[in-house]
Enzyme design. Structure first.
Site, PDB file in Angstrom:
ATOM      1  N   LEU A  38       6.791  -9.802  -3.452  1.00 46.73           N
ATOM      2  CA  LEU A  38       5.808  -8.863  -2.904  1.00 46.73           C
ATOM      3  C   LEU A  38       4.613  -8.694  -3.831  1.00 46.73           C
ATOM      4  O   LEU A  38       4.779  -8.469  -5.032  1.00 46.73           O
ATOM      5  CB  LEU A  38       6.473  -7.500  -2.680  1.00 46.73           C
ATOM      6  CG  LEU A  38       5.583  -6.370  -2.149  1.00 46.73           C
ATOM      7  CD1 LEU A  38       6.378  -5.466  -1.206  1.00 46.73           C
ATOM      8  CD2 LEU A  38       4.975  -5.523  -3.286  1.00 46.73           C
ATOM      9  N   ASN A  40       1.146  -6.317  -4.282  1.00 45.48           N
ATOM     10  CA  ASN A  40       0.319  -5.223  -3.756  1.00 45.48           C
ATOM     11  C   ASN A  40      -1.001  -5.145  -4.506  1.00 45.48           C
ATOM     12  O   ASN A  40      -1.747  -6.140  -4.438  1.00 45.48           O
ATOM     13  CB  ASN A  40       1.087  -3.918  -3.550  1.00 45.48           C
ATOM     14  CG  ASN A  40       1.793  -3.332  -4.725  1.00 45.48           C
ATOM     15  OD1 ASN A  40       2.642  -3.960  -5.340  1.00 45.48           O
ATOM     16  ND2 ASN A  40       1.481  -2.106  -5.048  1.00 45.48           N
ATOM     17  N   ASP A  41      -1.314  -4.070  -5.178  1.00 41.34           N
ATOM     18  CA  ASP A  41      -2.693  -3.834  -5.618  1.00 41.34           C
ATOM     19  C   ASP A  41      -3.304  -4.936  -6.488  1.00 41.34           C
ATOM     20  O   ASP A  41      -2.640  -5.449  -7.391  1.00 41.34           O
ATOM     21  CB  ASP A  41      -2.763  -2.560  -6.470  1.00 41.34           C
ATOM     22  CG  ASP A  41      -2.039  -1.384  -5.863  1.00 41.34           C
ATOM     23  OD1 ASP A  41      -1.567  -1.480  -4.733  1.00 41.34           O
ATOM     24  OD2 ASP A  41      -1.930  -0.352  -6.565  1.00 41.34           O
ATOM     25  N   GLN A  57      -0.217  -6.436  -8.798  1.00 46.57           N
ATOM     26  CA  GLN A  57       1.098  -5.799  -8.744  1.00 46.57           C
ATOM     27  C   GLN A  57       2.040  -6.774  -8.070  1.00 46.57           C
ATOM     28  O   GLN A  57       1.778  -7.245  -6.952  1.00 46.57           O
ATOM     29  CB  GLN A  57       1.022  -4.504  -7.921  1.00 46.57           C
ATOM     30  CG  GLN A  57       0.334  -3.372  -8.637  1.00 46.57           C
ATOM     31  CD  GLN A  57       1.215  -2.806  -9.739  1.00 46.57           C
ATOM     32  OE1 GLN A  57       2.179  -2.094  -9.494  1.00 46.57           O
ATOM     33  NE2 GLN A  57       0.887  -3.123 -10.978  1.00 46.57           N
ATOM     34  N   TYR A 100       2.723  -0.235 -13.528  1.00 47.03           N
ATOM     35  CA  TYR A 100       1.942   0.083 -12.344  1.00 47.03           C
ATOM     36  C   TYR A 100       0.462  -0.240 -12.563  1.00 47.03           C
ATOM     37  O   TYR A 100       0.054  -0.674 -13.640  1.00 47.03           O
ATOM     38  CB  TYR A 100       2.159   1.554 -11.967  1.00 47.03           C
ATOM     39  CG  TYR A 100       3.345   1.759 -11.031  1.00 47.03           C
ATOM     40  CD1 TYR A 100       4.312   0.765 -10.833  1.00 47.03           C
ATOM     41  CD2 TYR A 100       3.484   2.957 -10.333  1.00 47.03           C
ATOM     42  CE1 TYR A 100       5.377   0.973  -9.954  1.00 47.03           C
ATOM     43  CE2 TYR A 100       4.545   3.172  -9.461  1.00 47.03           C
ATOM     44  CZ  TYR A 100       5.488   2.174  -9.274  1.00 47.03           C
ATOM     45  OH  TYR A 100       6.534   2.387  -8.409  1.00 47.03           O
ATOM     46  N   SER A 101      -0.328   0.056 -11.538  1.00 41.64           N
ATOM     47  CA  SER A 101      -1.711  -0.427 -11.499  1.00 41.64           C
ATOM     48  C   SER A 101      -2.572   0.055 -12.643  1.00 41.64           C
ATOM     49  O   SER A 101      -2.321   1.106 -13.244  1.00 41.64           O
ATOM     50  CB  SER A 101      -2.350  -0.020 -10.179  1.00 41.64           C
ATOM     51  OG  SER A 101      -1.816  -0.822  -9.158  1.00 41.64           O
ATOM     52  N   ARG A 159      -1.572   8.186 -12.296  1.00 40.08           N
ATOM     53  CA  ARG A 159      -1.532   6.728 -12.524  1.00 40.08           C
ATOM     54  C   ARG A 159      -2.832   6.026 -12.162  1.00 40.08           C
ATOM     55  O   ARG A 159      -3.776   6.627 -11.700  1.00 40.08           O
ATOM     56  CB  ARG A 159      -0.388   6.119 -11.708  1.00 40.08           C
ATOM     57  CG  ARG A 159      -0.425   6.399 -10.227  1.00 40.08           C
ATOM     58  CD  ARG A 159       0.747   5.691  -9.522  1.00 40.08           C
ATOM     59  NE  ARG A 159       0.880   6.111  -8.157  1.00 40.08           N
ATOM     60  CZ  ARG A 159       1.724   7.056  -7.711  1.00 40.08           C
ATOM     61  NH1 ARG A 159       2.526   7.678  -8.559  1.00 40.08           N
ATOM     62  NH2 ARG A 159       1.754   7.391  -6.430  1.00 40.08           N
ATOM     63  N   ASP A 160      -2.805   4.718 -12.383  1.00 35.90           N
ATOM     64  CA  ASP A 160      -3.850   3.783 -11.951  1.00 35.90           C
ATOM     65  C   ASP A 160      -5.161   3.959 -12.721  1.00 35.90           C
ATOM     66  O   ASP A 160      -6.231   4.160 -12.122  1.00 35.90           O
ATOM     67  CB  ASP A 160      -4.108   3.906 -10.433  1.00 35.90           C
ATOM     68  CG  ASP A 160      -2.810   3.849  -9.619  1.00 35.90           C
ATOM     69  OD1 ASP A 160      -1.829   3.275 -10.121  1.00 35.90           O
ATOM     70  OD2 ASP A 160      -2.782   4.386  -8.488  1.00 35.90           O
ATOM     71  N   GLU A 218      -4.533   7.950  -5.102  1.00 39.44           N
ATOM     72  CA  GLU A 218      -4.194   6.780  -5.913  1.00 39.44           C
ATOM     73  C   GLU A 218      -5.438   5.928  -6.162  1.00 39.44           C
ATOM     74  O   GLU A 218      -6.441   6.029  -5.456  1.00 39.44           O
ATOM     75  CB  GLU A 218      -3.146   5.922  -5.186  1.00 39.44           C
ATOM     76  CG  GLU A 218      -1.822   6.637  -4.957  1.00 39.44           C
ATOM     77  CD  GLU A 218      -0.734   5.709  -4.394  1.00 39.44           C
ATOM     78  OE1 GLU A 218      -1.023   4.973  -3.437  1.00 39.44           O
ATOM     79  OE2 GLU A 218       0.390   5.744  -4.916  1.00 39.44           O
TER      80      GLU A 218
HETATM   81  C1  FRU Z   1      -0.881   1.808  -4.732  1.00 33.97           C
HETATM   82  C2  FRU Z   1       0.229   2.076  -5.735  1.00 33.97           C
HETATM   83  C3  FRU Z   1      -0.315   2.599  -7.034  1.00 33.97           C
HETATM   84  C4  FRU Z   1       0.741   2.207  -8.013  1.00 33.97           C
HETATM   85  C5  FRU Z   1       1.164   0.863  -7.481  1.00 33.97           C
HETATM   86  C6  FRU Z   1       2.613   0.538  -7.666  1.00 33.97           C
HETATM   87  O1  FRU Z   1      -0.508   0.872  -3.770  1.00 33.97           O
HETATM   88  O2  FRU Z   1       1.187   2.955  -5.201  1.00 33.97           O
HETATM   89  O3  FRU Z   1      -0.587   3.979  -7.043  1.00 33.97           O
HETATM   90  O4  FRU Z   1       0.257   2.111  -9.315  1.00 33.97           O
HETATM   91  O5  FRU Z   1       0.875   0.863  -6.102  1.00 33.97           O
HETATM   92  O6  FRU Z   1       2.878  -0.764  -7.289  1.00 33.97           O
END
Ligand code: FRU
Length: 469
Positions: A38, A40-41, A57, A100-101, A159-160, A218
């Protein structure tokens, strides 16, 4: 688990799954997607020493969210990419539930990652640390550990980090949830990336004239376009309206002017960045030639994602195409990065009544539709686009429930530019005044069928593969 064991597991997942994932008919040819597992970001998007770096991610071990790694690609031109060594593996206590991001900066010439160490406890609570890692001569990243624990007054959801330099100081925006469960964006400041001082909340639910605006924000990003400062963020918990906020979570922006000293950021309304079914957690960077570039995640963490058929082939999600941002009349315009024109094959033009238009193959193609009169289009028999003269509606069946679902744009249509890649389409309306990005899963290579009695002008280009070495 130790870094060695996690990397062994990840290697096995790639070795056993990659052939199947790459043979999938829904696999993109020119968008970035995870080898397996998977994605993601987008994270750490930067042009450093002339090369673009894009981290992501990544859960290499399953098509599920979980303890995320940071994968890493680099490119000289946003079109030809190369895999780089996996950048971050969640091995330390301060990142036990995922790296995480976050973002990347060039610190005295060293590519430096600022990311969130996500920690969950058995009782269901959690905390978060903002952490640093610096590139070494092998192109790997050495972690230097947390530089910021949870600030007072916030839940474990902080986060992020997105970091930039301004007047000789480092600034960071962080997505946060306060203890009253309001989503916020925090501004912090540092002279050296390691000691951080909280400047304040620059935006959030209940601030700057916003009413209740979600329980968590986020992936903030703050940058300027000309004289205007733009805050991108992803609020969670906005109620759906008839034609807005229809995805489970939103990604959008505010414009205003940030006072870096006080953190004051009076701003206007929230505008969604993309009106399609799949778009979230975008991140931008400034290119050496002064363009503000954006990658988004063509996905939404809404659980329905796991009904996508690619899960059966061992991979899920893609990035959007890279986009260039500009501001016109206070609104962000997004255009496909000009580098993508390198992918175009032979151009074909056509003009006439929609009903008579050629049924071009759009599995890997760009299509420009110029018209203002009503028409509809069907892609691969599973996605429809309908323009009735006032409203553009994008429709498909929900993969979980089978119900028809719709996304909308209103305005005066002049042209649509569709960028198609096997299981995705990004629709740029009126030269980027709005965008709709969506995944769709045709059972055969997709063709477009246009319908209507009015005339239109079309331009079609097949697109070549974007090589990933
Ligand atoms: C957004 C999020 C971020 C987090 C990351 C985890 O999609 O939830 O807030 O850092 O994905 O994978």
């Amino acid at each position: 688990m130790s870094e060695a064991s996690l990397l062994k597991q990840a290697l096995r997942a790639v070795m056993s799954g990659q052939a199947r994932a790459s043979a999938d008919m829904h696999r993109p040819a020119w968008h970035l997607a995870p080898p397996v597992g998977l994605l993601n970001d987008p994270n750490g998007f930067i042009q450093h020493d002339g090369r673009y770096h894009l981290f992501y991610q990544w859960n290499p071990l399953a098509c599920a969210h979980g303890a995320k790694f940071w994968g890493h690609w680099s490119s000289a031109d946003l079109v030809h990419w190369r895999h780089e060594p996996v950048a971050l593996v969640p091995t330390e206590a301060y990142e036990s539930h995922g790296c995480y991001s976050g973002s990347a900066v060039s610190d005295h010439g060293t590519l430096t990652l600022v990311y969130t160490g996500n920690v969950k406890y058995p009782d269901g609570t959690r905390t978060a640390f903002q952490c640093l890692a610096r590139e070494n001569e092998r192109g790997e990243f050495d972690k230097s550990g947390p530089v910021l624990p949870l600030p007072d007054g916030y839940s474990g959801h902080v986060r992020d980090p997105k970091v930039w330099q301004h007047n000789g100081l480092w600034y960071m925006v962080l997505g946060a949830q306060d203890i009253n469960l309001h989503g916020k964006v925090l501004l912090l400041r540092s002279a050296d990336l390691t000691r951080w001082e909280v400047v304040g909340e620059i935006a959030g639910s209940g601030l700057n004239g916003l009413g209740d605006f979600g329980y968590m924000w986020e992936c903030p990003d703050l940058f300027s376009l000309g004289e205007t400062d733009v805050l991108i963020c992803c609020p969670q918990g906005l109620a759906a309206q008839s034609e807005r906020y229809l995805n489970t979570f939103q990604a959008g922006y505010f414009t205003g002017r940030l006072d870096h000293q006080t953190g004051a950021f009076p701003h206007g309304e929230f505008t969604e960045l993309d009106l399609g079914f799949e778009f979230y957690a975008p991140q931008t960077t400034l290119s050496d030639d002064g363009r503000r570039l954006l990658f988004g995640w063509m996905g939404i963490p809404d659980g329905d994602e796991f009904y996508q058929p690619t899960v059966q082939q061992g991979w899920i999600h893609t990035m959007t195409c890279p986009r260039e941002l500009t501001l016109h009349d206070g609104k962000i315009y997004q255009q496909p990065a000009r580098e993508l024109q390198q992918l175009r094959g032979e151009e074909q033009r056509w003009q006439g009544m929609a009903d008579e238009a050629p049924h071009w193959n759009v599995s890997q193609a760009e299509l420009l539709i110029q018209t203002s009169t009503p028409f509809s289009a069907e892609l691969g028999g599973v996605l429809t686009l309908q323009w009735d003269g006032e409203r553009l509606a994008l429709s498909r069946r929900n993969l979980r429930s089978g119900e028809l679902e719709h996304r909308y744009w209103r305005g005066e249509l002049r042209e649509l530019r569709l960028l198609c890649d096997h299981s995705s389409v990004e629709i740029f309306i009126n030269q980027g005044a709005a965008v709709m990005s969506s995944r769709y899963f045709p059972t055969q290579p997709a063709h477009i069928r246009l319908m209507g009695q009015e005339s239109m002008a079309l331009c079609h280009w097949p697109l070549s593969d974007c090589v990933i070495e």
